[in-house]
Write a protein that holds these residues in place. Structure first.
Motif, PDB file in Angstrom:
ATOM      1  N   THR A 156     -23.625 107.191  -9.993  1.00 25.10           N
ATOM      2  CA  THR A 156     -23.609 108.648  -9.904  1.00 25.10           C
ATOM      3  C   THR A 156     -22.322 109.158 -10.547  1.00 25.10           C
ATOM      4  N   LEU A 157     -22.450 110.073 -11.482  1.00 25.39           N
ATOM      5  CA  LEU A 157     -21.280 110.647 -12.147  1.00 25.39           C
ATOM      6  C   LEU A 157     -20.665 111.704 -11.237  1.00 25.39           C
ATOM      7  N   LYS A 158     -19.390 111.534 -10.901  1.00 26.44           N
ATOM      8  CA  LYS A 158     -18.691 112.426  -9.986  1.00 26.44           C
ATOM      9  C   LYS A 158     -17.487 113.045 -10.693  1.00 26.44           C
ATOM     10  N   ASN A 159     -17.457 114.372 -10.766  1.00 26.06           N
ATOM     11  CA  ASN A 159     -16.301 115.068 -11.346  1.00 26.06           C
ATOM     12  C   ASN A 159     -15.940 114.525 -12.721  1.00 26.06           C
ATOM     13  N   VAL A 160     -16.943 114.253 -13.534  1.00 25.25           N
ATOM     14  CA  VAL A 160     -16.735 113.736 -14.883  1.00 25.25           C
ATOM     15  C   VAL A 160     -16.775 114.897 -15.863  1.00 25.25           C
ATOM     16  N   THR A 161     -15.813 114.936 -16.794  1.00 26.31           N
ATOM     17  CA  THR A 161     -15.734 116.051 -17.733  1.00 26.31           C
ATOM     18  C   THR A 161     -15.792 115.553 -19.175  1.00 26.31           C
ATOM     19  N   VAL A 162     -16.239 116.439 -20.066  1.00 25.57           N
ATOM     20  CA  VAL A 162     -16.227 116.161 -21.504  1.00 25.57           C
ATOM     21  C   VAL A 162     -15.411 117.255 -22.184  1.00 25.57           C
ATOM     22  N   GLY A 163     -14.938 116.974 -23.401  1.00 22.77           N
ATOM     23  CA  GLY A 163     -14.048 117.924 -24.056  1.00 22.77           C
ATOM     24  C   GLY A 163     -14.602 118.562 -25.308  1.00 22.77           C
ATOM     25  N   SER A 164     -15.881 118.282 -25.629  1.00 19.11           N
ATOM     26  CA  SER A 164     -16.449 118.796 -26.874  1.00 19.11           C
ATOM     27  C   SER A 164     -17.936 119.035 -26.710  1.00 19.11           C
ATOM     28  N   ASP A 165     -18.450 120.005 -27.477  1.00 20.51           N
ATOM     29  CA  ASP A 165     -19.889 120.263 -27.480  1.00 20.51           C
ATOM     30  C   ASP A 165     -20.667 119.146 -28.147  1.00 20.51           C
ATOM     31  N   ASN A 166     -19.955 118.251 -28.826  1.00 15.55           N
ATOM     32  CA  ASN A 166     -20.608 117.119 -29.486  1.00 15.55           C
ATOM     33  C   ASN A 166     -20.569 115.849 -28.641  1.00 15.55           C
ATOM     34  N   ASP A 167     -20.052 115.965 -27.416  1.00 16.86           N
ATOM     35  CA  ASP A 167     -20.009 114.833 -26.484  1.00 16.86           C
ATOM     36  C   ASP A 167     -21.018 115.054 -25.370  1.00 16.86           C
ATOM     37  N   PHE A 168     -21.766 113.998 -25.034  1.00 14.23           N
ATOM     38  CA  PHE A 168     -22.779 114.098 -23.989  1.00 14.23           C
ATOM     39  C   PHE A 168     -22.669 112.896 -23.054  1.00 14.23           C
ATOM     40  N   LEU A 169     -22.579 113.175 -21.753  1.00 14.77           N
ATOM     41  CA  LEU A 169     -22.609 112.140 -20.718  1.00 14.77           C
ATOM     42  C   LEU A 169     -23.887 112.356 -19.918  1.00 14.77           C
ATOM     43  N   ILE A 170     -24.799 111.398 -19.985  1.00 15.54           N
ATOM     44  CA  ILE A 170     -26.131 111.649 -19.436  1.00 15.54           C
ATOM     45  C   ILE A 170     -26.671 110.417 -18.711  1.00 15.54           C
ATOM     46  N   TYR A 171     -27.752 110.661 -17.943  1.00  7.28           N
ATOM     47  CA  TYR A 171     -28.550 109.596 -17.360  1.00  7.28           C
ATOM     48  C   TYR A 171     -29.723 109.300 -18.307  1.00  7.28           C
ATOM     49  N   PRO A 172     -30.394 108.164 -18.119  1.00  6.51           N
ATOM     50  CA  PRO A 172     -31.507 107.807 -19.017  1.00  6.51           C
ATOM     51  C   PRO A 172     -32.614 108.855 -19.104  1.00  6.51           C
ATOM     52  N   ASN A 173     -32.911 109.528 -17.987  1.00  4.48           N
ATOM     53  CA  ASN A 173     -33.999 110.504 -18.024  1.00  4.48           C
ATOM     54  C   ASN A 173     -33.628 111.794 -18.763  1.00  4.48           C
ATOM     55  N   GLU A 174     -32.374 111.857 -19.265  1.00  6.79           N
ATOM     56  CA  GLU A 174     -31.939 113.017 -20.038  1.00  6.79           C
ATOM     57  C   GLU A 174     -31.848 112.723 -21.535  1.00  6.79           C
ATOM     58  N   ILE A 175     -32.215 111.504 -21.926  1.00  5.71           N
ATOM     59  CA  ILE A 175     -32.079 111.114 -23.334  1.00  5.71           C
ATOM     60  C   ILE A 175     -32.929 112.001 -24.230  1.00  5.71           C
ATOM     61  N   GLU A 176     -34.207 112.159 -23.907  1.00  2.00           N
ATOM     62  CA  GLU A 176     -35.101 112.918 -24.776  1.00  2.00           C
ATOM     63  C   GLU A 176     -34.656 114.371 -24.909  1.00  2.00           C
ATOM     64  N   ARG A 177     -34.308 115.015 -23.798  1.00  2.00           N
ATOM     65  CA  ARG A 177     -33.873 116.413 -23.854  1.00  2.00           C
ATOM     66  C   ARG A 177     -32.602 116.555 -24.677  1.00  2.00           C
ATOM     67  N   THR A 178     -31.658 115.624 -24.502  1.00  2.00           N
ATOM     68  CA  THR A 178     -30.396 115.688 -25.237  1.00  2.00           C
ATOM     69  C   THR A 178     -30.627 115.549 -26.734  1.00  2.00           C
ATOM     70  N   VAL A 179     -31.443 114.573 -27.126  1.00  6.11           N
ATOM     71  CA  VAL A 179     -31.723 114.367 -28.546  1.00  6.11           C
ATOM     72  C   VAL A 179     -32.461 115.567 -29.129  1.00  6.11           C
ATOM     73  N   GLN A 180     -33.412 116.100 -28.386  1.00  6.33           N
ATOM     74  CA  GLN A 180     -34.152 117.268 -28.871  1.00  6.33           C
ATOM     75  C   GLN A 180     -33.232 118.464 -29.043  1.00  6.33           C
ATOM     76  N   ASP A 181     -32.284 118.645 -28.125  1.00  6.63           N
ATOM     77  CA  ASP A 181     -31.318 119.748 -28.242  1.00  6.63           C
ATOM     78  C   ASP A 181     -30.483 119.601 -29.519  1.00  6.63           C
ATOM     79  N   ILE A 182     -30.082 118.374 -29.823  1.00  3.72           N
ATOM     80  CA  ILE A 182     -29.299 118.147 -31.042  1.00  3.72           C
ATOM     81  C   ILE A 182     -30.144 118.406 -32.282  1.00  3.72           C
ATOM     82  N   LEU A 183     -31.402 117.993 -32.250  1.00  2.00           N
ATOM     83  CA  LEU A 183     -32.287 118.186 -33.397  1.00  2.00           C
ATOM     84  C   LEU A 183     -32.577 119.662 -33.658  1.00  2.00           C
ATOM     85  N   CYS A 184     -32.362 120.500 -32.651  1.00  2.00           N
ATOM     86  CA  CYS A 184     -32.555 121.949 -32.826  1.00  2.00           C
ATOM     87  C   CYS A 184     -31.348 122.608 -33.499  1.00  2.00           C
ATOM     88  N   ARG A 185     -30.275 121.867 -33.677  1.00  2.00           N
ATOM     89  CA  ARG A 185     -29.097 122.416 -34.346  1.00  2.00           C
ATOM     90  C   ARG A 185     -29.315 122.428 -35.858  1.00  2.00           C
TER      91      ARG A 185
END
Length: 249
Positions: A156-185
């Protein structure tokens, strides 16, 4: 007696169905990488990308990229898309994960705080991978390269932060949504696509060279990229571990 026969038939049918399903999954994964190459979580990530329609020719698994210093860095997965490159770092940890993008080391907490381990910041780690990729692409200096860190396992990710819009910290069930979001750019402004494909193809081939693999491992150990415990499970938590892993697929 009849009920026992029916039960046995049902069990056999389920086993056959599961076997056929697994065989098809392995066949799909093998369009990108050998069935035993890398970690299970890496191959499952490849499978998810293929299932969402990513061309297998655009997926490069277990890449060993040569740096300007002469050393090699290992990248779990790189995907070439119209929006740029996706650099995946795959983790498989248990417990709670704490970390900030500015901290060199993150913490893994197990057994409700009784056991702690530290590991190298995966954002910094993957940024190093991205730097190595850029060093090898002089004719594509401005293409976007997205950093995607996927945490498999019972963590479980607790209080984890990222510093850029090009960085993604995700669980496996978020892979498809994350990739699709990038492909919309916006589409990337590629300079030389052949340079990209040739570099990544060579990086995969480097992974079959035992001398390169062993030298990279020594470089990683010297740099302190050690892995924390990733499979802590008490006897009473095992069923919940597999249930949570299934829910995050």
């Amino acid at each position: 007696m009849l009920s026992i026969i029916i039960f046995c038939i049902i069990v056999c049918a389920v086993v056959v169905i599961l076997f056929v399903k697994q065989h098809k999954e392995v066949q799909l994964i093998e369009t990108v990488t050998p069935r035993y190459c890398g970690e299970w979580s890496e191959r499952r990530t490849v499978f998810k990308l293929l299932r969402m329609g990513i061309d297998p020719r655009a997926i490069f698994h277990n890449c060993y990229i040569k740096r300007s210093s002469g050393t090699y860095t290992q990248v779990d997965l790189v995907v070439a898309t119209k929006s740029g490159l996706l650099a995946f770092e795959i983790k498989d940890y248990s417990g709670w994960i704490f970390g900030d993008f500015r901290q060199k080391y993150w913490a893994q907490v197990l057994a409700y705080g009784k056991e702690k381990h530290r590991f190298y910041n995966p954002i910094m780690q993957n940024n190093g991978h991205i730097e190595a990729i850029r060093e090898n692409l002089p004719h594509n200096p401005g293409i976007p390269i997205y950093s995607i860190i996927v945490f498999w396992g019972n963590c479980t990710l607790k209080n984890v932060t990222v510093g850029s819009d090009n960085d993604f910290l995700i669980y496996p069930n978020e892979i498809e949504r994350t990739v699709q979001d990038i492909l919309c750019r916006s589409n990337a402004d590629f300079g030389d696509k052949y340079e990209i494909m040739n570099m990544l193809t060579q990086a995969v081939a480097n992974g079959n060279n035992p001398d390169i693999v062993s030298s990279q491992l020594m470089t990683a150990l010297k740099a302190g990229y050690s892995c924390p415990a990733s499979s802590y499970h008490s006897s009473y938590s095992m069923p919940f571990h597999y249930l949570r892993r299934f829910n995050r697929w």
